[in-house]
Motif scaffolding. Sequence first.
Motif, PDB file in Angstrom:
ATOM      1  N   THR A 185       0.913  -0.805   0.040  1.00 16.16           N
ATOM      2  CA  THR A 185      -0.275  -0.289   0.248  1.00 16.16           C
ATOM      3  C   THR A 185       0.872   1.000  -0.079  1.00 16.16           C
ATOM      4  O   THR A 185       1.787   1.514   0.367  1.00 16.16           O
ATOM      5  N   GLU A 221      -8.784  -1.230   5.658  1.00 14.23           N
ATOM      6  CA  GLU A 221      -8.195   0.080   5.382  1.00 14.23           C
ATOM      7  C   GLU A 221      -9.293   0.918   4.788  1.00 14.23           C
ATOM      8  O   GLU A 221      -9.240   2.064   5.918  1.00 14.23           O
ATOM      9  N   PHE A 235      -3.216  -0.211  -4.035  1.00 10.18           N
ATOM     10  CA  PHE A 235      -3.241  -1.457  -3.445  1.00 10.18           C
ATOM     11  C   PHE A 235      -2.333  -2.012  -4.819  1.00 10.18           C
ATOM     12  O   PHE A 235      -3.387  -1.819  -5.550  1.00 10.18           O
ATOM     13  N   ARG A 254       0.191   5.574   0.415  1.00  7.91           N
ATOM     14  CA  ARG A 254      -1.105   6.900   0.584  1.00  7.91           C
ATOM     15  C   ARG A 254      -0.438   7.377  -0.711  1.00  7.91           C
ATOM     16  O   ARG A 254       0.334   8.424  -1.657  1.00  7.91           O
ATOM     17  N   ILE A 260     -10.333   4.215  -2.330  1.00 14.81           N
ATOM     18  CA  ILE A 260      -9.021   2.743  -2.736  1.00 14.81           C
ATOM     19  C   ILE A 260      -8.827   2.994  -4.294  1.00 14.81           C
ATOM     20  O   ILE A 260      -9.842   3.057  -5.043  1.00 14.81           O
ATOM     21  N   THR A 319      -5.674   5.537  -1.002  1.00 16.52           N
ATOM     22  CA  THR A 319      -4.697   3.906  -1.343  1.00 16.52           C
ATOM     23  C   THR A 319      -4.876   3.683  -1.997  1.00 16.52           C
ATOM     24  O   THR A 319      -5.798   3.230  -2.612  1.00 16.52           O
ATOM     25  N   VAL A 338      -8.373  -4.621   2.232  1.00 17.47           N
ATOM     26  CA  VAL A 338      -9.842  -3.165   1.741  1.00 17.47           C
ATOM     27  C   VAL A 338     -10.312  -3.038   2.726  1.00 17.47           C
ATOM     28  O   VAL A 338     -10.828  -1.953   3.189  1.00 17.47           O
TER      29      VAL A 338
END
Length: 446
Positions: A178, A244, A192, A180, A253, A190, A241
């Motif tokens: 991950t 998060e 992934f 940001r 996301i 964020t 996810v």
Amino acid sequence: MTQGAAQRRPRWGRRVLLGLLAVVAIAGIALAVAVRHRLDQRVRGEGVVRAPSEFTALEGSTGRAGAFVARIDFTSMATGSETISTEVAWDDEWFFQDPIAYNHELATTCSVLSAVANSESAYYQAGSDSPAYMEQALAELGFEEISTASYQYRSEVFDEVVDFIAGTDDVVAYSVATKRVTSEGGSERTLFLVSIRGSYGSEWLSDLNMGGAAAYGMEEITHEGFSEAAREIVDELAARVTEEAGLGGTDDICLLFTGHSRGAAAANIAAAYADEMSQGYRALAPLESIYCYTFATPAVTTFDNARDALYDNIFNVMNPSDLVPRLPLRSWGYERYGHDLWLPGHGDEGFDESHAAMREVFEANTGVECPYVPEDRERVDRLVADLGREIPTVGDLATLGGGATVVKDLLADVNPMQVLYGHYPSVYIAYMQSVNWGQSPIDTTD
């Protein structure tokens, strides 16, 4: 020789034999227990292994943000275990752009990360002094947390043997990380990243596990060996996810899938699953925040909607001289999700210039001359045509005659080791670094 010595020698030989038999028996018992444990895990719905549920912080993360260039280390099949490196571009802004617009810079970086996914395996082998290539690469790119748990269970010879015997080899090793990311306008998301390893050990057998639609009461099917691996990844990703996003939802996301060969097939299917989930109540991310770039991608599905607009964010980059993307055969009804992008191939206009540029980049990256033979495209074309004519359906492939035909045609038409050169990740990287497709996909057919 004394009588006592003559008596001791056979006795000593029997002891050695009994000791060897004991070792074999213990090893057999240990293997049987391990196989039973794997099968019990599958019955309990835990998959092949239960990976740790927490990410670990990436040591030495640069925390880089925005646009920058980083140097990434990995290994190449052309140089054995020797570490090589290349520069890659990165820009957080990419993940605020339309994923259906082909991004050559992002694709090129993904070609390197998919090679790093293969390099990571040695780090998890007992006694190895190999570095953690994926962790180092993603730390350079400013990622914050990572999970490479699946490598731990899928990189040892013992585990490969167990998976083979237990029939639990429909898996892959993969990294989830991950970061940001922030846009130039100040928006945040964020990211992934999912980078998936290519075929390893007994996973090669899973490449042959196409499954059968009739067994599921269906007319169409997605390749079983690839889809089982993709489902594990998506389930693992969904849990991460959800953790998060919390109660805030998944609107901020974004997902990036990449891989080479078997890893490409799993990434292609996993991205397609994520696209489909975006249309329902269990979205991993909005459709406009899902990105996928795969390399040397096998065909994965017989579903006739694989080229629907829903999957326009998936790009599959392939070498015309590489046999792997031509299998399973299109004549059997197999396709890939998304767009097919074919690298310059022998016989194409301007090929000599593009090939020369690729060879120069390959040697700069690896320190050795490129072994890839572009003329193999003609042999691959001929082999695919012969197989399609002689084995018209997947059902015909499963017969003794079908298997014999494959062997006969392979030996007659291609040099398997030579054709493998065109499949090397380093060849794909060198091509990606030397061609410039701009922002528009070159969507062609084979």
